[in-house]
Design an enzyme around this catalytic site. Structure first.
Site, mmCIF file in Angstrom:
data_model
loop_
_atom_site.group_PDB
_atom_site.id
_atom_site.type_symbol
_atom_site.label_atom_id
_atom_site.label_comp_id
_atom_site.label_asym_id
_atom_site.label_seq_id
_atom_site.Cartn_x
_atom_site.Cartn_y
_atom_site.Cartn_z
ATOM 1 N N CYS A 130 -6.308 -35.022 -17.484
ATOM 2 C CA CYS A 130 -6.602 -35.892 -16.038
ATOM 3 C C CYS A 130 -5.857 -35.640 -14.812
ATOM 4 O O CYS A 130 -4.625 -35.827 -14.800
ATOM 5 C CB CYS A 130 -6.714 -37.293 -16.322
ATOM 6 S SG CYS A 130 -7.080 -38.371 -15.101
ATOM 7 N N CYS A 133 -4.640 -38.330 -12.783
ATOM 8 C CA CYS A 133 -3.613 -39.080 -13.204
ATOM 9 C C CYS A 133 -2.276 -38.306 -13.305
ATOM 10 O O CYS A 133 -1.313 -38.877 -13.142
ATOM 11 C CB CYS A 133 -3.696 -39.557 -14.907
ATOM 12 S SG CYS A 133 -5.178 -40.691 -14.745
#
Length: 176
Positions: A130, A133
């Site tokens: 991700c 993130c």
């Protein structure tokens, strides 16, 4: 069961992983808690039972019960967040501006120092791929005085633990 048992479970062609597991287990740029927690969250995120058992046998005792619980919480919450935020980042539209409506209370009170929890969240986010993130957690870490070398060390641990899990999964599939 231990890190040595995990290294012994790897085939000869994964000699680099064996060596990297050994050297990273004493990585000096991270505190003992940061290092142990990064190994634990990386094992949990990698989802291989052998890796999880051996990693927890080696590094679990190095963590307080609160830190072990926080490491488990980081792997769990990031398992959810990485899917959600990767989706909002990759799919065009209004999703990124919509409220997530997902409970993430553990991030406010993880039970350990915020820096350690952020470092562990970054490692899980790297394994889960991700980008949103990873950028967010890396930014917070740098703002809190964590060096790029420390960030890199955590990601190196995540990479080697994940590669170990993938290798063991492949060997199990080939043996079936």
């Amino acid at each position: 069961m231990s890190l040595e048992a995990l290294r012994n479970a790897l085939p000869e062609y994964a000699k680099d992983q064996k060596l990297n597991l050994g050297s990273l287990s004493t990585e000096p740029s991270l505190s003992a808690q940061q290092r142990a927690g990064t190994f634990v969250v990386s094992a949990l995120a990698s989802r291989n039972a052998t890796v999880i058992r051996n990693t927890l046998a080696e590094f679990g005792p190095q963590l307080s019960p609160e830190a072990l619980n926080a490491a488990k919480a980081a792997a769990s919450i990031m398992g959810m967040n990485n899917i959600y935020y990767r989706f909002t980042h990759l799919v065009h539209g209004d999703y990124a501006t919509m409220p997530a409506k997902l409970r993430m209370n553990v991030m406010a009170k993880p039970g350990v120092d915020k820096v350690d929890f952020e470092l562990w969240s970054l490692a899980v986010s790297a394994i889960n791929g991700c980008g949103m993130c990873m950028e967010s957690h890396e930014k917070v870490l740098l703002q809190h005085g964590v060096t790029k070398e420390q960030v890199q060390a955590a990601i190196r641990i995540a990479a080697v633990v994940h590669a170990t899990a993938a290798t063991l999964d492949a060997e199990e599939a080939l043996a079936a």
